[in-house]
Design a protein around this motif. Structure first.
Motif, PDB file in Angstrom:
ATOM      1  N   ALA A 214      77.894 -48.417  23.283  1.00 42.82           N
ATOM      2  CA  ALA A 214      79.138 -48.046  22.593  1.00 42.82           C
ATOM      3  C   ALA A 214      79.689 -49.259  21.853  1.00 42.82           C
ATOM      4  O   ALA A 214      79.740 -50.369  22.400  1.00 42.82           O
ATOM      5  CB  ALA A 214      80.164 -47.523  23.586  1.00 42.82           C
ATOM      6  N   LEU A 215      80.112 -49.034  20.615  1.00 41.33           N
ATOM      7  CA  LEU A 215      80.654 -50.116  19.793  1.00 41.33           C
ATOM      8  C   LEU A 215      81.824 -49.576  18.993  1.00 41.33           C
ATOM      9  O   LEU A 215      81.768 -48.471  18.442  1.00 41.33           O
ATOM     10  CB  LEU A 215      79.569 -50.670  18.859  1.00 41.33           C
ATOM     11  N   TYR A 216      82.905 -50.353  18.957  1.00 48.20           N
ATOM     12  CA  TYR A 216      84.151 -49.930  18.298  1.00 48.20           C
ATOM     13  C   TYR A 216      84.610 -51.021  17.332  1.00 48.20           C
ATOM     14  O   TYR A 216      84.537 -52.200  17.660  1.00 48.20           O
ATOM     15  CB  TYR A 216      85.261 -49.707  19.332  1.00 48.20           C
ATOM     16  N   TRP A 217      85.117 -50.590  16.184  1.00 51.66           N
ATOM     17  CA  TRP A 217      85.775 -51.507  15.258  1.00 51.66           C
ATOM     18  C   TRP A 217      87.274 -51.205  15.238  1.00 51.66           C
ATOM     19  O   TRP A 217      87.676 -50.028  15.190  1.00 51.66           O
ATOM     20  CB  TRP A 217      85.229 -51.348  13.843  1.00 51.66           C
ATOM     21  N   TYR A 218      88.062 -52.285  15.239  1.00 50.01           N
ATOM     22  CA  TYR A 218      89.516 -52.178  15.147  1.00 50.01           C
ATOM     23  C   TYR A 218      90.003 -53.147  14.075  1.00 50.01           C
ATOM     24  O   TYR A 218      89.323 -54.112  13.738  1.00 50.01           O
ATOM     25  CB  TYR A 218      90.191 -52.544  16.473  1.00 50.01           C
ATOM     26  N   ARG A 219      91.197 -52.881  13.603  1.00 49.68           N
ATOM     27  CA  ARG A 219      91.838 -53.782  12.648  1.00 49.68           C
ATOM     28  C   ARG A 219      93.216 -54.137  13.202  1.00 49.68           C
ATOM     29  O   ARG A 219      93.953 -53.256  13.674  1.00 49.68           O
ATOM     30  CB  ARG A 219      91.966 -53.093  11.289  1.00 49.68           C
ATOM     31  N   GLN A 220      93.531 -55.429  13.131  1.00 49.26           N
ATOM     32  CA  GLN A 220      94.841 -55.885  13.599  1.00 49.26           C
ATOM     33  C   GLN A 220      95.559 -56.581  12.456  1.00 49.26           C
ATOM     34  O   GLN A 220      95.122 -57.621  11.969  1.00 49.26           O
ATOM     35  CB  GLN A 220      94.697 -56.836  14.790  1.00 49.26           C
TER      36      GLN A 220
ATOM     37  N   TYR B 171      89.730 -58.297  11.850  1.00 43.88           N
ATOM     38  CA  TYR B 171      88.874 -57.173  12.197  1.00 43.88           C
ATOM     39  C   TYR B 171      88.173 -57.501  13.513  1.00 43.88           C
ATOM     40  O   TYR B 171      87.465 -58.500  13.626  1.00 43.88           O
ATOM     41  CB  TYR B 171      87.877 -56.896  11.070  1.00 43.88           C
ATOM     42  N   LEU B 172      88.396 -56.635  14.490  1.00 47.21           N
ATOM     43  CA  LEU B 172      87.890 -56.864  15.839  1.00 47.21           C
ATOM     44  C   LEU B 172      86.820 -55.836  16.190  1.00 47.21           C
ATOM     45  O   LEU B 172      86.917 -54.663  15.828  1.00 47.21           O
ATOM     46  CB  LEU B 172      89.031 -56.757  16.853  1.00 47.21           C
TER      47      LEU B 172
ATOM     48  N   LYS C 263      84.692 -41.391  13.013  1.00 50.37           N
ATOM     49  CA  LYS C 263      84.985 -42.286  11.887  1.00 50.37           C
ATOM     50  C   LYS C 263      86.427 -42.087  11.427  1.00 50.37           C
ATOM     51  O   LYS C 263      86.791 -42.498  10.328  1.00 50.37           O
ATOM     52  CB  LYS C 263      84.081 -41.965  10.700  1.00 50.37           C
ATOM     53  N   SER C 264      87.214 -41.449  12.270  1.00 48.67           N
ATOM     54  CA  SER C 264      88.527 -40.969  11.838  1.00 48.67           C
ATOM     55  C   SER C 264      89.492 -42.077  11.432  1.00 48.67           C
ATOM     56  O   SER C 264      90.462 -41.831  10.727  1.00 48.67           O
ATOM     57  CB  SER C 264      89.168 -40.126  12.942  1.00 48.67           C
ATOM     58  N   GLY C 265      89.232 -43.309  11.864  1.00 53.35           N
ATOM     59  CA  GLY C 265      90.160 -44.389  11.566  1.00 53.35           C
ATOM     60  C   GLY C 265      89.886 -45.140  10.278  1.00 53.35           C
ATOM     61  O   GLY C 265      90.699 -45.970   9.867  1.00 53.35           O
ATOM     62  N   LEU C 266      88.770 -44.869   9.627  1.00 50.51           N
ATOM     63  CA  LEU C 266      88.475 -45.582   8.376  1.00 50.51           C
ATOM     64  C   LEU C 266      89.546 -45.218   7.351  1.00 50.51           C
ATOM     65  O   LEU C 266      89.742 -44.039   7.046  1.00 50.51           O
ATOM     66  CB  LEU C 266      87.092 -45.223   7.860  1.00 50.51           C
ATOM     67  N   PRO C 267      90.244 -46.218   6.788  1.00 48.14           N
ATOM     68  CA  PRO C 267      91.424 -45.919   5.966  1.00 48.14           C
ATOM     69  C   PRO C 267      91.122 -45.335   4.596  1.00 48.14           C
ATOM     70  O   PRO C 267      91.983 -44.677   4.019  1.00 48.14           O
ATOM     71  CB  PRO C 267      92.121 -47.277   5.838  1.00 48.14           C
ATOM     72  N   SER C 268      89.932 -45.595   4.057  1.00 44.04           N
ATOM     73  CA  SER C 268      89.600 -45.044   2.740  1.00 44.04           C
ATOM     74  C   SER C 268      88.087 -45.071   2.576  1.00 44.04           C
ATOM     75  O   SER C 268      87.365 -45.626   3.410  1.00 44.04           O
ATOM     76  CB  SER C 268      90.266 -45.872   1.634  1.00 44.04           C
ATOM     77  N   ASP C 269      87.622 -44.471   1.479  1.00 45.02           N
ATOM     78  CA  ASP C 269      86.174 -44.447   1.261  1.00 45.02           C
ATOM     79  C   ASP C 269      85.642 -45.812   0.819  1.00 45.02           C
ATOM     80  O   ASP C 269      84.434 -45.972   0.595  1.00 45.02           O
ATOM     81  CB  ASP C 269      85.781 -43.354   0.264  1.00 45.02           C
TER      82      ASP C 269
ATOM     83  N   LEU D 103      97.134 -52.741  16.592  1.00 44.15           N
ATOM     84  CA  LEU D 103      95.681 -52.596  16.637  1.00 44.15           C
ATOM     85  C   LEU D 103      95.309 -51.174  16.245  1.00 44.15           C
ATOM     86  O   LEU D 103      95.621 -50.220  16.949  1.00 44.15           O
ATOM     87  CB  LEU D 103      95.173 -52.894  18.054  1.00 44.15           C
ATOM     88  N   GLU D 104      94.613 -51.044  15.122  1.00 46.87           N
ATOM     89  CA  GLU D 104      94.230 -49.728  14.619  1.00 46.87           C
ATOM     90  C   GLU D 104      92.736 -49.499  14.819  1.00 46.87           C
ATOM     91  O   GLU D 104      91.925 -50.340  14.430  1.00 46.87           O
ATOM     92  CB  GLU D 104      94.492 -49.630  13.118  1.00 46.87           C
TER      93      GLU D 104
END
Lengths: 116, 120
Positions: B31-37, B90-91, B57-63, B43-44
């Motif tokens: 399992a691997l997760y990307w977050y943005r702070q 980016y975490l 992929k629901s958290g990707l802010p745009s294409d 933390l998003e």
């Protein structure tokens, strides 16, 4: 949808004081997991604890203790006899139990400053 | 490796350029997760991988944002045509598969040190 609220944004205490960081969560899942992470000035997120929704037993680890109350949807964190090294941002987080729901939903974080 | 490794640690780029951020998870973590702070946003969540597939992929802010994972290991987050609002840390986090992680007492996701992205 899942939600974590950390109403306190900044707390300042003097060394050796006890301090409690509040966390309230919302979820429709019957099985879920609650976490606390510490982010010191260096920036890395450090895992502190995970609590399962089906285990309401409180946890103590040295100067740290956690109080999980399902009835009030809260998972509060107490630091006893705080030290300067405890200064950090503390995040409460929530995840579901299935793979697709395993991501962490974080609160906004609480900045704790411990003064000598 | 012993921990989650992210590179570069810092990246300054000009607006409009593409950037690639890399995450090398702990060996064996599927399992691997990307977050943005970012300031004011906390933390998003961005995207979740299980193996090479991305069930969330629901958290990707745009294409302009995309991510891939190859060999069930290294993941790359790509931001195309960067904008100033993309500036953030980016975490990346990795974990045993959720079913296995849940069997372990007091088990948490391990985060990397992050990539600080500045778009000028």
């Amino acid at each position: 949808a899942q939600k974590v609220t950390q109403a306190q944004t900044e707390i300042s205490v003097v060394e050796k004081e006890d301090v409690t960081l509040d966390c309230v969560y919302e979820t429709r899942d019957t099985t879920y997991y609650l976490f606390w992470y510490k982010q010191p000035p260096s920036g890395e997120l450090v895992f502190l604890i995970r609590r399962n929704s089906f285990d309401e037993q409180n946890e103590i680890s040295g100067r740290y203790s956690w109080n999980f109350q399902k009835s009030t949807s809260s998972f509060n964190f107490t630091i006893t006899a705080s030290q300067v090294v405890d200064s950090a941002v503390y995040f409460c987080a929530l995840s579901g139990s299935t793979g697709a729901n395993s991501k962490l939903t974080f609160g906004k974080g609480i900045t704790l400053s411990v003064r000598p | 490796g012993a921990g989650v490794s992210q590179s570069p640690s810092n990246k300054v780029t000009e607006k409009g350029k593409d950037v690639e951020l890399r995450c090398d998870p702990i060996s064996g973590h599927t399992a691997l997760y990307w977050y943005r702070q970012s300031l004011g946003q906390g933390l998003e969540f961005l995207i979740y991988f299980q193996g090479n597939s991305a069930p969330d992929k629901s958290g990707l802010p745009s294409d302009r944002f995309s991510a891939e994972r190859t060999g069930g290991s290294v993941s790359t987050l790509t931001i195309q045509r960067t904008q100033q609002e993309d500036s953030a840390v980016y975490l990346c986090a990795s974990s045993l598969a959720p079913g296995r992680a849940q069997l372990r007492r007091n088990y948490g996701y391990t985060f990397g040190s992050g990539t600080r992205l500045t778009v000028v």
